[in-house]
Scaffold this active site. Structure first.
Site, short mmCIF file in Angstrom:
data_model
loop_
_atom_site.label_atom_id
_atom_site.label_comp_id
_atom_site.label_asym_id
_atom_site.label_seq_id
_atom_site.Cartn_x
_atom_site.Cartn_y
_atom_site.Cartn_z
N LYS A 257 0.86 -1.19 0.00
CA LYS A 257 0.00 0.00 0.00
C LYS A 257 0.88 1.23 0.00
O LYS A 257 2.07 1.18 0.34
CB LYS A 257 -0.94 0.02 1.22
CG LYS A 257 -0.24 -0.05 2.58
CD LYS A 257 0.29 1.27 3.10
CE LYS A 257 0.98 1.11 4.46
NZ LYS A 257 1.80 2.30 4.82
N ASP B 26 -2.12 -1.58 11.05
CA ASP B 26 -2.57 -1.44 9.66
C ASP B 26 -2.99 -2.76 9.03
O ASP B 26 -3.36 -2.79 7.85
CB ASP B 26 -1.49 -0.76 8.81
CG ASP B 26 -0.18 -1.53 8.77
OD1 ASP B 26 -0.02 -2.49 9.54
OD2 ASP B 26 0.70 -1.16 7.97
#
Length: 281
Positions: free
Chosen positions: A8, A136
């Site tokens: 990401k 995350d």
């Protein structure tokens, strides 16, 4: 079962406060990208879970790898041990890069085991397990663009259509790696005005992102003086024609958004000292 845990990038990253539990609150837009590791889960013939990898994780033992921590957390959640399992991990996403590679590996292990063994957990339940591994990790359970707040676990969908069709270049200096602990040690806490977040600014044309205070990565101010090579990569992104460039997460990777994938690929040639990845957004 072969899975491809993806990385990401962060568009804007503001640390908004330190919590009593030692974590930090933040506000950032996270976007999945196509740089992937390879994770294979095979039902085992022996006992327990056996982890295999040819990659160098330093002093990290197999049991402390995030994939194993995720599978142990999954066992704790369902209240029983998983059936015998062989796990093979091939790292391709750079480590210590701020790209979430390890967190993605962990979350994909949870999703893979859920499917492989028919556990029937929902995304919400898998995200609850993933949060026990890392802040995350829940993002990679849903794996879609999101505004992340709290410690990163509160996710809300965002519109990133401004990026459609543009090119992406990620460059991570081979000689650099930034630990999350090191990055947070020097980061400044900034309170955002109510209603403001990176999500407010990403609907603007990408050409305007460079001047938006909402799309600044707050870790750059502390990381770049310590690791000037990382800051230099960002400067070279702009010199190579990037519309927008930023460090991802707590570093050491820097990404640039270009007018096309071809432009990103052409720019990648000037980053020979880096591990690079290009794609179309």
């Amino acid at each position: 079962m072969i899975l491809f845990p993806n990385a990401k990038i962060n568009i804007g990253l503001c640390v908004t406060g330190k919590r009593p539990d030692g974590y930090h609150n933040l506000s950032t837009v996270m976007v999945p990208v196509g740089w992937c590791d390879i994770l294979e889960l095979i039902p085992g013939s022996g006992e327990g879970i056996v982890f295999h990898s040819e990659d160098d994780f330093g002093s990290c033992s197999p049991e402390n790898n995030l994939v194993m921590k995720a599978l142990r957390a999954l066992e704790g959640y369902i209240g029983r041990t998983l059936p015998p399992l062989e796990v093979y991990l091939k790292k391709i996403v750079p480590m210590g890069a701020g790209l979430g590679g390890g967190s993605s590996d962990a979350s994909f292990a949870i999703k893979g085991a859920n499917e492989l063994f028919g556990l029937g957990l929902s995304d919400r339940e898998m995200a609850e397990v993933a949060l026990k591994v890392g802040a995350d990790c829940p993002f990679f359970i849903y794996n879609r663009p999101a505004l992340a707040t709290g410690i990163g676990e509160i996710l809300a969908p965002v519109d990133i259509s401004a990026l459609n069709g543009l090119g992406l270049l990620i460059a991570k200096p081979r000689s650099e790696a930034v630990s999350t602990r090191e990055a947070y040690a020097g980061v400044a806490v900034e309170a955002l005005e109510p209603g403001l977040s990176p999500a407010v600014a990403i609907s603007d044309p990408v050409e305007r992102w460079r001047t938006s205070p909402l799309l600044v990565n707050g870790f750059e101010a502390s990381v770049f003086p310590l690791r000037p090579e990382i800051g230099a990569v960002k400067e070279r992104m702009y010199a190579s024609g990037a519309l927008f460039a930023s460090m991802s997460g707590s570093g050491a990777a820097v990404y640039g958004v270009f007018g096309s994938a071809k432009m990103a690929e052409e720019a990648a040639a000037s980053f020979s000292e880096c591990e690079v990845f290009t794609d179309t957004l």
